[in-house]
Design an enzyme around this catalytic site. Sequence first.
Site, PDB file in Angstrom:
ATOM      1  N   SER A  68     -43.816  67.556  49.276  1.00 26.78           N
ATOM      2  CA  SER A  68     -45.069  68.121  49.784  1.00 26.78           C
ATOM      3  C   SER A  68     -44.797  69.240  50.780  1.00 26.78           C
ATOM      4  CB  SER A  68     -46.028  67.089  50.364  1.00 26.78           C
ATOM      5  OG  SER A  68     -47.315  67.708  50.469  1.00 26.78           O
ATOM      6  N   HIS A  73     -46.659  74.926  64.411  1.00 19.84           N
ATOM      7  CA  HIS A  73     -47.209  76.046  65.161  1.00 19.84           C
ATOM      8  C   HIS A  73     -46.703  75.922  66.592  1.00 19.84           C
ATOM      9  CE1 HIS A  73     -49.976  76.544  61.783  1.00 19.84           C
ATOM     10  NE2 HIS A  73     -50.114  75.235  61.848  1.00 19.84           N
ATOM     11  N   CYS A  88     -45.586  63.039  49.524  1.00 21.27           N
ATOM     12  CA  CYS A  88     -46.165  62.248  48.441  1.00 21.27           C
ATOM     13  C   CYS A  88     -45.138  61.197  48.051  1.00 21.27           C
ATOM     14  CB  CYS A  88     -46.458  63.141  47.233  1.00 21.27           C
ATOM     15  SG  CYS A  88     -47.659  64.423  47.567  1.00 21.27           S
TER      16      CYS A  88
END
Length: 129
Positions: A68, A73, A88
């Site tokens: 995935s 940030h 996943c």
Amino acid sequence: MNGLHLTADLAGCVNSGLLIDGPGLARSVRAAAEEAGLTVVGEHWHRFPDAADGQPGGITGMLLLAESHVALHTWPEIASVTLDVYVCNYEGDNSEKARALMAALVALFQPADARHHALVRGRLGAEVL
């Protein structure tokens, strides 16, 4: 399609130089993902311009994983980072790999405070990871 979605909000990050070092951050996150046993299939990083007052701009970036993704940030002006790791569990349970990656990323930034959240995603009634 069940999976595990981990997030962390980090504050007071001691390793503040990494919050503005795009190439160094990309290398470190990629290495942590691979060390956790996840498969990097792509990535994108962006460093924001410095602020008008001379404060260095932060970085936003992500690794696309076969399992995935990982996204982060940085906010150097407040020594903070947000992290997002989602895996996943289609062909196997990748939950421990996700937890290992999150632990490595948190350790990388050395925060004074870390707030963690976990969300099991997927089919209704799926076994809790």
